[in-house]
Design a protein around this motif. Structure first.
Motif, PDB file in Angstrom:
ATOM      1  N   THR A  29      42.953  22.093  58.438  1.00 43.43           N
ATOM      2  CA  THR A  29      42.571  20.356  59.369  1.00 43.43           C
ATOM      3  C   THR A  29      44.077  19.599  59.563  1.00 43.43           C
ATOM      4  O   THR A  29      44.163  18.349  59.664  1.00 43.43           O
ATOM      5  CB  THR A  29      41.464  20.025  58.889  1.00 43.43           C
ATOM      6  N   ILE A 112      32.492  26.401  65.397  1.00 45.83           N
ATOM      7  CA  ILE A 112      30.746  26.749  64.655  1.00 45.83           C
ATOM      8  C   ILE A 112      29.300  27.137  65.443  1.00 45.83           C
ATOM      9  O   ILE A 112      29.537  27.072  66.282  1.00 45.83           O
ATOM     10  CB  ILE A 112      31.116  25.004  63.440  1.00 45.83           C
ATOM     11  N   SER A 114      26.255  27.161  67.596  1.00 44.64           N
ATOM     12  CA  SER A 114      25.605  26.452  68.556  1.00 44.64           C
ATOM     13  C   SER A 114      24.654  25.503  68.093  1.00 44.64           C
ATOM     14  O   SER A 114      23.757  26.353  67.119  1.00 44.64           O
ATOM     15  CB  SER A 114      25.538  26.399  69.747  1.00 44.64           C
ATOM     16  N   ASP A 122      30.569  26.327  69.600  1.00 44.04           N
ATOM     17  CA  ASP A 122      30.892  25.493  69.848  1.00 44.04           C
ATOM     18  C   ASP A 122      31.824  24.492  68.860  1.00 44.04           C
ATOM     19  O   ASP A 122      32.709  25.103  67.486  1.00 44.04           O
ATOM     20  CB  ASP A 122      29.913  23.650  69.620  1.00 44.04           C
ATOM     21  N   GLN A 123      33.311  24.022  69.292  1.00 42.83           N
ATOM     22  CA  GLN A 123      34.494  23.906  68.629  1.00 42.83           C
ATOM     23  C   GLN A 123      34.336  22.465  67.492  1.00 42.83           C
ATOM     24  O   GLN A 123      33.696  21.800  68.004  1.00 42.83           O
ATOM     25  CB  GLN A 123      35.844  23.255  69.226  1.00 42.83           C
ATOM     26  N   ASP A 124      35.006  22.297  66.855  1.00 38.18           N
ATOM     27  CA  ASP A 124      34.099  21.762  65.372  1.00 38.18           C
ATOM     28  C   ASP A 124      35.564  20.570  65.573  1.00 38.18           C
ATOM     29  O   ASP A 124      36.720  20.919  65.312  1.00 38.18           O
ATOM     30  CB  ASP A 124      34.902  22.180  64.372  1.00 38.18           C
ATOM     31  N   THR A 125      35.595  19.980  65.762  1.00 37.23           N
ATOM     32  CA  THR A 125      36.442  18.696  65.875  1.00 37.23           C
ATOM     33  C   THR A 125      36.676  17.277  65.106  1.00 37.23           C
ATOM     34  O   THR A 125      37.157  16.351  65.056  1.00 37.23           O
ATOM     35  CB  THR A 125      36.741  17.999  67.550  1.00 37.23           C
ATOM     36  N   SER A 126      35.549  17.773  64.494  1.00 41.82           N
ATOM     37  CA  SER A 126      35.106  16.551  62.964  1.00 41.82           C
ATOM     38  C   SER A 126      36.110  16.297  62.102  1.00 41.82           C
ATOM     39  O   SER A 126      36.736  15.617  61.663  1.00 41.82           O
ATOM     40  CB  SER A 126      34.458  16.661  61.755  1.00 41.82           C
ATOM     41  N   LEU A 130      36.704  22.861  55.388  1.00 43.91           N
ATOM     42  CA  LEU A 130      35.601  23.800  55.233  1.00 43.91           C
ATOM     43  C   LEU A 130      35.322  23.364  53.525  1.00 43.91           C
ATOM     44  O   LEU A 130      36.063  23.982  53.195  1.00 43.91           O
ATOM     45  CB  LEU A 130      35.107  24.591  56.012  1.00 43.91           C
ATOM     46  N   VAL A 164      27.456  25.109  59.547  1.00 44.64           N
ATOM     47  CA  VAL A 164      28.677  24.650  58.681  1.00 44.64           C
ATOM     48  C   VAL A 164      28.232  23.418  57.411  1.00 44.64           C
ATOM     49  O   VAL A 164      27.305  22.960  57.359  1.00 44.64           O
ATOM     50  CB  VAL A 164      29.684  23.589  59.743  1.00 44.64           C
ATOM     51  N   TYR A 166      30.714  21.604  55.104  1.00 47.88           N
ATOM     52  CA  TYR A 166      32.159  20.551  54.495  1.00 47.88           C
ATOM     53  C   TYR A 166      32.305  20.463  53.101  1.00 47.88           C
ATOM     54  O   TYR A 166      31.644  19.913  52.476  1.00 47.88           O
ATOM     55  CB  TYR A 166      31.839  19.132  55.400  1.00 47.88           C
ATOM     56  N   THR A 186      23.584  13.950  59.517  1.00 46.03           N
ATOM     57  CA  THR A 186      24.847  14.744  59.722  1.00 46.03           C
ATOM     58  C   THR A 186      25.815  14.846  57.875  1.00 46.03           C
ATOM     59  O   THR A 186      25.672  13.493  56.870  1.00 46.03           O
ATOM     60  CB  THR A 186      25.467  14.397  60.576  1.00 46.03           C
TER      61      THR A 186
END
Length: 282
Positions: A29, A112, A114, A122-126, A130, A164, A166, A186
């Motif tokens: 990232t 990641i 859904s 879905d695209q992970d934009t956090s 990982l 997922v 992190y 979360t």
């Protein structure tokens, strides 16, 4: 140096290879660049490896296996990646490893599962890295660098094959907290002090260290209370003289002067001559 059957100059650009395994060390990232790049290259040279020399992302898989599009007919590019797996000298129990330094200024797309649970992603934009140990698939792409005969391999996407998690930076794991009844909706993310933003009023700090406010005195009936000194009272201004009063004053002054001695000689206006001289009004 290992002897490979397939060289980098014999593969084609624009080909896709998928390799799956457990995520080891990864930086996906944020680019390794600047001073960090210099230190990273120094470590590589010290360990007998070639420096990257350019901004890049990186990933290492353990227990890595190439996912062939057609297992009966693996492509040359798939074989190229397959034979570049290796056994870790530090930890042989991790099986065959695969490492890649993906050069360039583009970050890979992270996909990641859904939350719908329908098998889509879905695209992970956090922007969070990982966690190590995740079951992931690296989607690789071959390309041809300018003015260079060998082809390169870059990370195009990272597909997470399980719920997922992190990287926590070595902090307390959420699973450990959950076992004790503390459950986050979360995954929590540590906030750097430099990135924290105050949202309320903040007491300003004194400029000097010894100017921090001290506790005030406690009121007591036995302690005398000082009476502040009275401020001086200004004298009242004299009333303004009217025209009539001014004329009357001048007439009175003239009348007094008529009966006084003259400093220069005899007073011509006096009815009785006055001897010359200086007269003081007692």
């Amino acid at each position: 140096m290992a002897n490979y059957a397939i060289s980098a100059s014999s593969i084609s650009e624009g080909q896709t290879i998928i390799i799956r395994g457990k995520l080891g060390f990864a930086r996906l990232t944020r680019l390794i660049d600047g001073e960090e790049l210099v230190k990273s290259d120094e470590r590589k040279v010290k360990n007998g490896m070639s420096p990257v020399g350019r901004p890049h992302t990186t990933a290492t898989l353990t227990h890595a296996e190439v996912v062939f599009a057609d297992p009966a007919n693996p492509t040359r590019e798939e074989q190229f990646v397959q034979e570049r797996r290796y056994t870790s000298k530090k930890d042989p129990s991790t099986g065959l490893n695969y490492s890649i330094d993906s050069k360039g200024t583009s970050l890979p797309i992270i996909a990641i599962p859904s939350p719908k649970g329908d098998g889509t992603f879905d695209q992970d934009t956090s922007g969070k890295e990982l966690a190590a140990g995740l079951d992931v698939s690296l989607v690789l792409r071959t390309y041809k660098p300018q003015n260079f005969s060998n082809r390169g391999v870059a990370i195009e996407q990272v597909v997470v094959n399980e719920p997922v998690r992190y990287y926590s930076g070595g902090g307390v794991s959420t699973s450990e907290l959950a076992s004790r009844g503390i459950v986050f909706n979360t995954p929590p993310v540590a906030v750097a002090a430099s990135a924290a933003v105050a949202t309320g009023e903040v007491q300003a700090l004194p400029e000097e260290e010894d100017e921090y406010p001290l506790p005030g005195p406690v009121a007591s009936a036995s302690l005398p209370t000082a009476t502040p000194a009275a401020a001086p009272v200004a004298a009242p201004a004299a009333p303004e003289e009217t025209v009539e009063e001014k004329l009357a004053r001048i007439e009175a002054e003239n009348a007094a002067l008529r009966g006084a001695a003259s400093a220069v000689g005899e007073n011509p206006w006096a009815s009785t001559p006055v001897a010359p001289g200086i007269s003081y009004q007692g």
